[in-house]
Design a protein around this motif. Structure first.
Motif, PDB file in Angstrom:
ATOM      1  N   MET A 163      32.268  16.614  87.772  1.00  0.00           N
ATOM      2  CA  MET A 163      32.103  16.378  86.198  1.00  0.00           C
ATOM      3  C   MET A 163      33.347  16.021  85.644  1.00  0.00           C
ATOM      4  SD  MET A 163      29.630  18.612  84.321  1.00  0.00           S
ATOM      5  CE  MET A 163      27.925  18.238  84.256  1.00  0.00           C
ATOM      6  N   ALA A 164      33.375  15.204  84.717  1.00  0.00           N
ATOM      7  CA  ALA A 164      34.772  15.055  83.767  1.00  0.00           C
ATOM      8  C   ALA A 164      34.966  15.918  82.710  1.00  0.00           C
ATOM      9  CB  ALA A 164      34.411  13.533  83.304  1.00  0.00           C
ATOM     10  N   GLU A 165      36.080  16.102  82.657  1.00  0.00           N
ATOM     11  CA  GLU A 165      36.692  17.196  81.406  1.00  0.00           C
ATOM     12  C   GLU A 165      36.607  16.641  80.321  1.00  0.00           C
ATOM     13  OE1 GLU A 165      40.173  20.166  80.767  1.00  0.00           O
ATOM     14  OE2 GLU A 165      39.624  20.265  82.863  1.00  0.00           O
ATOM     15  N   ILE A 166      36.080  17.163  79.256  1.00  0.00           N
ATOM     16  CA  ILE A 166      36.275  16.372  77.610  1.00  0.00           C
ATOM     17  C   ILE A 166      37.374  17.343  77.021  1.00  0.00           C
ATOM     18  CG2 ILE A 166      35.147  15.947  75.786  1.00  0.00           C
ATOM     19  CD1 ILE A 166      32.588  15.343  77.413  1.00  0.00           C
ATOM     20  N   LYS A 167      38.328  16.730  76.516  1.00  0.00           N
ATOM     21  CA  LYS A 167      39.237  17.615  75.712  1.00  0.00           C
ATOM     22  C   LYS A 167      38.831  17.400  74.096  1.00  0.00           C
ATOM     23  CE  LYS A 167      43.052  17.156  78.543  1.00  0.00           C
ATOM     24  NZ  LYS A 167      44.618  16.718  78.996  1.00  0.00           N
ATOM     25  N   ILE A 168      38.663  18.384  73.454  1.00  0.00           N
ATOM     26  CA  ILE A 168      38.563  18.561  72.205  1.00  0.00           C
ATOM     27  C   ILE A 168      39.588  19.097  71.621  1.00  0.00           C
ATOM     28  CG2 ILE A 168      36.549  19.446  70.415  1.00  0.00           C
ATOM     29  CD1 ILE A 168      34.689  19.602  72.678  1.00  0.00           C
ATOM     30  N   GLU A 169      40.096  18.238  70.228  1.00  0.00           N
ATOM     31  CA  GLU A 169      41.181  18.578  69.494  1.00  0.00           C
ATOM     32  C   GLU A 169      40.862  18.990  68.072  1.00  0.00           C
ATOM     33  OE1 GLU A 169      44.322  15.462  69.215  1.00  0.00           O
ATOM     34  OE2 GLU A 169      44.442  15.318  71.261  1.00  0.00           O
ATOM     35  N   LYS A 170      41.185  20.044  67.705  1.00  0.00           N
ATOM     36  CA  LYS A 170      40.671  20.443  66.311  1.00  0.00           C
ATOM     37  C   LYS A 170      41.253  19.985  65.380  1.00  0.00           C
ATOM     38  CE  LYS A 170      39.465  25.402  67.664  1.00  0.00           C
ATOM     39  NZ  LYS A 170      39.845  26.567  67.444  1.00  0.00           N
ATOM     40  N   LYS A 171      40.696  19.634  64.435  1.00  0.00           N
ATOM     41  CA  LYS A 171      41.403  18.876  63.027  1.00  0.00           C
ATOM     42  C   LYS A 171      42.453  19.769  62.677  1.00  0.00           C
ATOM     43  CE  LYS A 171      37.617  15.783  61.715  1.00  0.00           C
ATOM     44  NZ  LYS A 171      36.906  15.355  60.533  1.00  0.00           N
ATOM     45  N   LYS A 172      43.490  19.306  62.063  1.00  0.00           N
ATOM     46  CA  LYS A 172      44.500  20.208  61.462  1.00  0.00           C
ATOM     47  C   LYS A 172      44.229  19.996  59.805  1.00  0.00           C
ATOM     48  CE  LYS A 172      48.019  18.647  64.284  1.00  0.00           C
ATOM     49  NZ  LYS A 172      49.519  17.908  64.487  1.00  0.00           N
ATOM     50  N   PRO A 173      44.089  21.199  59.079  1.00  0.00           N
ATOM     51  CA  PRO A 173      43.940  21.580  57.782  1.00  0.00           C
ATOM     52  C   PRO A 173      44.815  20.493  56.996  1.00  0.00           C
ATOM     53  CG  PRO A 173      45.162  23.069  58.690  1.00  0.00           C
ATOM     54  CD  PRO A 173      44.953  22.431  59.776  1.00  0.00           C
ATOM     55  N   VAL A 174      43.702  20.105  55.903  1.00  0.00           N
ATOM     56  CA  VAL A 174      44.548  19.201  54.805  1.00  0.00           C
ATOM     57  C   VAL A 174      45.014  19.804  53.806  1.00  0.00           C
ATOM     58  CG1 VAL A 174      43.969  17.157  53.543  1.00  0.00           C
ATOM     59  CG2 VAL A 174      42.739  17.482  55.599  1.00  0.00           C
ATOM     60  N   TRP A 175      44.685  20.854  53.518  1.00  0.00           N
ATOM     61  CA  TRP A 175      45.335  21.642  52.094  1.00  0.00           C
ATOM     62  C   TRP A 175      46.872  22.010  52.244  1.00  0.00           C
ATOM     63  CZ3 TRP A 175      47.470  26.407  52.766  1.00  0.00           C
ATOM     64  CH2 TRP A 175      47.169  27.124  53.821  1.00  0.00           C
ATOM     65  N   PRO A 176      47.497  22.298  53.175  1.00  0.00           N
ATOM     66  CA  PRO A 176      49.078  22.270  53.141  1.00  0.00           C
ATOM     67  C   PRO A 176      49.614  20.972  52.410  1.00  0.00           C
ATOM     68  CG  PRO A 176      48.537  23.134  55.041  1.00  0.00           C
ATOM     69  CD  PRO A 176      46.985  22.373  54.656  1.00  0.00           C
ATOM     70  N   TRP A 177      49.057  19.773  52.974  1.00  0.00           N
ATOM     71  CA  TRP A 177      49.552  18.620  52.512  1.00  0.00           C
ATOM     72  C   TRP A 177      49.369  18.354  51.019  1.00  0.00           C
ATOM     73  CZ3 TRP A 177      52.933  15.862  55.076  1.00  0.00           C
ATOM     74  CH2 TRP A 177      53.067  15.970  56.230  1.00  0.00           C
ATOM     75  N   ILE A 178      48.085  19.021  50.410  1.00  0.00           N
ATOM     76  CA  ILE A 178      47.657  18.819  48.934  1.00  0.00           C
ATOM     77  C   ILE A 178      48.657  19.652  48.235  1.00  0.00           C
ATOM     78  CG2 ILE A 178      45.897  19.350  47.558  1.00  0.00           C
ATOM     79  CD1 ILE A 178      43.805  18.528  49.515  1.00  0.00           C
TER      80      ILE A 178
END
Length: 56
Positions: free
Chosen positions: A1-16
């Motif tokens: 089986m192929a391994e699927i890499k999942i990246e978490k989204k970075k929070p936007v609130w520090p930019w705001i």
């Protein structure tokens, strides 16, 4: 089986928050009123000249 890499989204609130802080600094430096307000001085202009030689 192929391994699927999942990246978490970075929070936007520090930019705001950073944008709000930068906006506040820009407002304070460039857009504030640089002339101090003095509400204690009142200028009065006489529109009708007063003749002090006549008495009523």
């Amino acid at each position: 089986m192929a391994e699927i890499k999942i990246e978490k989204k970075k929070p936007v609130w520090p930019w705001i928050i950073a944008l709000l802080l930068i906006g506040a600094v820009v407002y304070y430096v460039f857009l504030r009123d640089t002339e101090p307000r003095s509400e204690t001085t009142i200028e009065v202009e006489n529109a009708v000249p007063v003749d002090s030689t006549t008495a009523e």
